[in-house]
Design a protein around this motif. Sequence first.
Motif, PDB file in Angstrom:
ATOM      1  N   VAL A 118       0.839  -1.200   0.000  1.00 35.14           N
ATOM      2  CA  VAL A 118       0.000   0.000   0.000  1.00 35.14           C
ATOM      3  C   VAL A 118       0.875   1.251   0.000  1.00 35.14           C
ATOM      4  CG1 VAL A 118      -1.704   1.314   1.309  1.00 35.14           C
ATOM      5  CG2 VAL A 118      -1.907  -1.167   1.154  1.00 35.14           C
ATOM      6  N   ILE A 119       1.944   1.222   0.805  1.00 30.70           N
ATOM      7  CA  ILE A 119       2.859   2.365   0.877  1.00 30.70           C
ATOM      8  C   ILE A 119       3.560   2.580  -0.461  1.00 30.70           C
ATOM      9  CG2 ILE A 119       4.972   3.228   1.951  1.00 30.70           C
ATOM     10  CD1 ILE A 119       4.110   1.807   4.521  1.00 30.70           C
ATOM     11  N   ILE A 120       4.026   1.492  -1.073  1.00 33.11           N
ATOM     12  CA  ILE A 120       4.696   1.589  -2.374  1.00 33.11           C
ATOM     13  C   ILE A 120       3.755   2.167  -3.422  1.00 33.11           C
ATOM     14  CG2 ILE A 120       5.699   0.254  -4.266  1.00 33.11           C
ATOM     15  CD1 ILE A 120       6.833  -1.660  -2.172  1.00 33.11           C
ATOM     16  N   ALA A 121       2.500   1.661  -3.439  1.00 27.00           N
ATOM     17  CA  ALA A 121       1.517   2.155  -4.402  1.00 27.00           C
ATOM     18  C   ALA A 121       1.230   3.639  -4.185  1.00 27.00           C
ATOM     19  CB  ALA A 121       0.223   1.342  -4.288  1.00 27.00           C
ATOM     20  N   ALA A 122       1.151   4.049  -2.910  1.00 26.03           N
ATOM     21  CA  ALA A 122       0.892   5.450  -2.585  1.00 26.03           C
ATOM     22  C   ALA A 122       2.034   6.344  -3.049  1.00 26.03           C
ATOM     23  CB  ALA A 122       0.669   5.611  -1.087  1.00 26.03           C
ATOM     24  N   LEU A 123       3.273   5.885  -2.867  1.00 23.48           N
ATOM     25  CA  LEU A 123       4.441   6.659  -3.298  1.00 23.48           C
ATOM     26  C   LEU A 123       4.496   6.795  -4.815  1.00 23.48           C
ATOM     27  CD1 LEU A 123       7.196   5.264  -0.874  1.00 23.48           C
ATOM     28  CD2 LEU A 123       6.081   7.506  -0.791  1.00 23.48           C
ATOM     29  N   VAL A 124       4.201   5.701  -5.520  1.00 22.50           N
ATOM     30  CA  VAL A 124       4.192   5.738  -6.987  1.00 22.50           C
ATOM     31  C   VAL A 124       3.120   6.702  -7.485  1.00 22.50           C
ATOM     32  CG1 VAL A 124       3.738   4.394  -9.066  1.00 22.50           C
ATOM     33  CG2 VAL A 124       5.142   3.421  -7.239  1.00 22.50           C
ATOM     34  N   LEU A 125       1.920   6.603  -6.882  1.00 28.31           N
ATOM     35  CA  LEU A 125       0.831   7.487  -7.290  1.00 28.31           C
ATOM     36  C   LEU A 125       1.158   8.950  -6.999  1.00 28.31           C
ATOM     37  CD1 LEU A 125      -2.030   7.755  -8.383  1.00 28.31           C
ATOM     38  CD2 LEU A 125      -2.888   7.421  -6.071  1.00 28.31           C
ATOM     39  N   ALA A 126       1.763   9.205  -5.836  1.00 29.54           N
ATOM     40  CA  ALA A 126       2.141  10.572  -5.480  1.00 29.54           C
ATOM     41  C   ALA A 126       3.168  11.130  -6.468  1.00 29.54           C
ATOM     42  CB  ALA A 126       2.704  10.610  -4.063  1.00 29.54           C
ATOM     43  N   PHE A 127       4.120  10.293  -6.885  1.00 20.37           N
ATOM     44  CA  PHE A 127       5.134  10.717  -7.862  1.00 20.37           C
ATOM     45  C   PHE A 127       4.468  11.092  -9.180  1.00 20.37           C
ATOM     46  CE2 PHE A 127       7.854   9.506 -11.464  1.00 20.37           C
ATOM     47  CZ  PHE A 127       8.914  10.394 -11.261  1.00 20.37           C
ATOM     48  N   ILE A 128       3.529  10.253  -9.633  1.00 23.79           N
ATOM     49  CA  ILE A 128       2.825  10.525 -10.887  1.00 23.79           C
ATOM     50  C   ILE A 128       2.034  11.820 -10.793  1.00 23.79           C
ATOM     51  CG2 ILE A 128       1.020   9.678 -12.445  1.00 23.79           C
ATOM     52  CD1 ILE A 128       1.888   6.843 -11.759  1.00 23.79           C
ATOM     53  N   GLU A 129       1.394  12.031  -9.643  1.00 26.37           N
ATOM     54  CA  GLU A 129       0.592  13.245  -9.449  1.00 26.37           C
ATOM     55  C   GLU A 129       1.462  14.497  -9.478  1.00 26.37           C
ATOM     56  OE1 GLU A 129      -2.941  11.323  -6.660  1.00 26.37           O
ATOM     57  OE2 GLU A 129      -1.238  12.354  -5.757  1.00 26.37           O
ATOM     58  N   VAL A 130       2.573  14.457  -8.760  1.00 30.99           N
ATOM     59  CA  VAL A 130       3.467  15.622  -8.730  1.00 30.99           C
ATOM     60  C   VAL A 130       4.022  15.911 -10.121  1.00 30.99           C
ATOM     61  CG1 VAL A 130       5.656  16.507  -7.834  1.00 30.99           C
ATOM     62  CG2 VAL A 130       4.081  15.324  -6.298  1.00 30.99           C
ATOM     63  N   MET A 131       4.433  14.863 -10.838  1.00 33.16           N
ATOM     64  CA  MET A 131       4.939  15.049 -12.194  1.00 33.16           C
ATOM     65  C   MET A 131       3.851  15.614 -13.097  1.00 33.16           C
ATOM     66  SD  MET A 131       8.093  14.335 -12.110  1.00 33.16           S
ATOM     67  CE  MET A 131       8.419  14.385 -13.869  1.00 33.16           C
ATOM     68  N   GLY A 132       2.624  15.166 -12.894  1.00 35.51           N
ATOM     69  CA  GLY A 132       1.518  15.683 -13.687  1.00 35.51           C
ATOM     70  C   GLY A 132       1.321  17.174 -13.471  1.00 35.51           C
ATOM     71  N   VAL A 133       1.393  17.624 -12.225  1.00 36.34           N
ATOM     72  CA  VAL A 133       1.255  19.048 -11.921  1.00 36.34           C
ATOM     73  C   VAL A 133       2.410  19.844 -12.529  1.00 36.34           C
ATOM     74  CG1 VAL A 133       1.234  20.768 -10.079  1.00 36.34           C
ATOM     75  CG2 VAL A 133      -0.070  18.660  -9.814  1.00 36.34           C
ATOM     76  N   VAL A 134       3.609  19.307 -12.425  1.00 32.16           N
ATOM     77  CA  VAL A 134       4.787  19.998 -12.966  1.00 32.16           C
ATOM     78  C   VAL A 134       4.674  20.161 -14.480  1.00 32.16           C
ATOM     79  CG1 VAL A 134       7.279  19.813 -13.363  1.00 32.16           C
ATOM     80  CG2 VAL A 134       6.334  19.283 -11.113  1.00 32.16           C
ATOM     81  N   PHE A 135       4.365  19.066 -15.182  1.00 31.84           N
ATOM     82  CA  PHE A 135       4.238  19.135 -16.641  1.00 31.84           C
ATOM     83  C   PHE A 135       3.083  20.048 -17.053  1.00 31.84           C
ATOM     84  CE2 PHE A 135       6.377  14.800 -16.773  1.00 31.84           C
ATOM     85  CZ  PHE A 135       7.585  15.328 -17.189  1.00 31.84           C
ATOM     86  N   ALA A 136       1.998  20.022 -16.278  1.00 35.53           N
ATOM     87  CA  ALA A 136       0.856  20.875 -16.588  1.00 35.53           C
ATOM     88  C   ALA A 136       1.242  22.350 -16.471  1.00 35.53           C
ATOM     89  CB  ALA A 136      -0.307  20.554 -15.659  1.00 35.53           C
ATOM     90  N   CYS A 137       1.981  22.690 -15.411  1.00 40.49           N
ATOM     91  CA  CYS A 137       2.404  24.079 -15.211  1.00 40.49           C
ATOM     92  C   CYS A 137       3.345  24.538 -16.315  1.00 40.49           C
ATOM     93  CB  CYS A 137       3.073  24.230 -13.848  1.00 40.49           C
ATOM     94  SG  CYS A 137       1.936  24.055 -12.450  1.00 40.49           S
ATOM     95  N   VAL A 138       4.261  23.655 -16.720  1.00 41.09           N
ATOM     96  CA  VAL A 138       5.201  24.003 -17.797  1.00 41.09           C
ATOM     97  C   VAL A 138       4.455  24.224 -19.112  1.00 41.09           C
ATOM     98  CG1 VAL A 138       7.114  23.158 -19.201  1.00 41.09           C
ATOM     99  CG2 VAL A 138       7.136  22.798 -16.726  1.00 41.09           C
ATOM    100  N   LEU A 139       3.497  23.331 -19.403  1.00 43.96           N
ATOM    101  CA  LEU A 139       2.736  23.459 -20.646  1.00 43.96           C
ATOM    102  C   LEU A 139       1.844  24.699 -20.609  1.00 43.96           C
ATOM    103  CD1 LEU A 139       2.192  22.179 -23.369  1.00 43.96           C
ATOM    104  CD2 LEU A 139       0.395  20.793 -22.321  1.00 43.96           C
ATOM    105  N   MET A 140       1.247  24.979 -19.457  1.00 38.57           N
ATOM    106  CA  MET A 140       0.431  26.189 -19.308  1.00 38.57           C
ATOM    107  C   MET A 140       1.260  27.439 -19.584  1.00 38.57           C
ATOM    108  SD  MET A 140      -1.581  25.087 -15.830  1.00 38.57           S
ATOM    109  CE  MET A 140      -1.792  26.808 -15.333  1.00 38.57           C
TER     110      MET A 140
END
Length: 240
Positions: free
Chosen positions: A208-230
Amino acid sequence: MTLEGGMKCVKYLLFFFNFIFWLCGLAMIVVGVLVQVSLHQTVRISDASASGAPILIIAVGVIIFFISFFGCCGAWKENYCMITLFSVLLSLVILVQIAAAITGYIFRNKVSDVVQDSLADMIKSYSNSSAEVKASVDGLQADLKCCGINGSSDWRNFKPDGNSVPDSCCVNMSADCGNGTMMDPAKVHQEGCRNALEALLKKNLLWVIIAALVLAFIEVMGVVFACVLMRGIRRGYEVM
């Protein structure tokens, strides 16, 4: 040209991460449903608070499922408003997940109490319960190789002799194998299901912890890429 190529890369990376994000949301919905069914059918946990975790997982999964739609469409069509909405919603989801993690850590010890109370209810009502409930108790004891809550002696009121347990407690299950064998370690499992069930939950906690960390990484990367594209779209750079 370099900037244009960089924006193209960000665009496709954002689309890719949102596709993975969409799969994560779908997986969370499935996992949440399976956990909810397991808690209330296999383990028969009656405490309403036990439903909090799977319901939260399902809710977050549904939200992520729809948020990823805005991210994918916004990235593909280079729509500034959709990407902005995606970034804001995703940031809110990250904050909710942080709050949920803190809440889960604070109330982590309640799991033991919920398991204790639920197993006690199952054993107390075993004799007068439906075949479905009996099958759940028997399946739990047979699968985890355990007996009772804290030990086989919890079944002392199972039969008038005070020395019998359900056949699912037996090391080698057979008809009436539990009669008069409550304290015989060669024939009946002596470990209670409480410890076995808690050990199972702790074993799965790492995943559960591993899955949460992977999901959190994907979410943060998504926000970063979204901000750069914006930023690129806002400056008027063409992203094809």
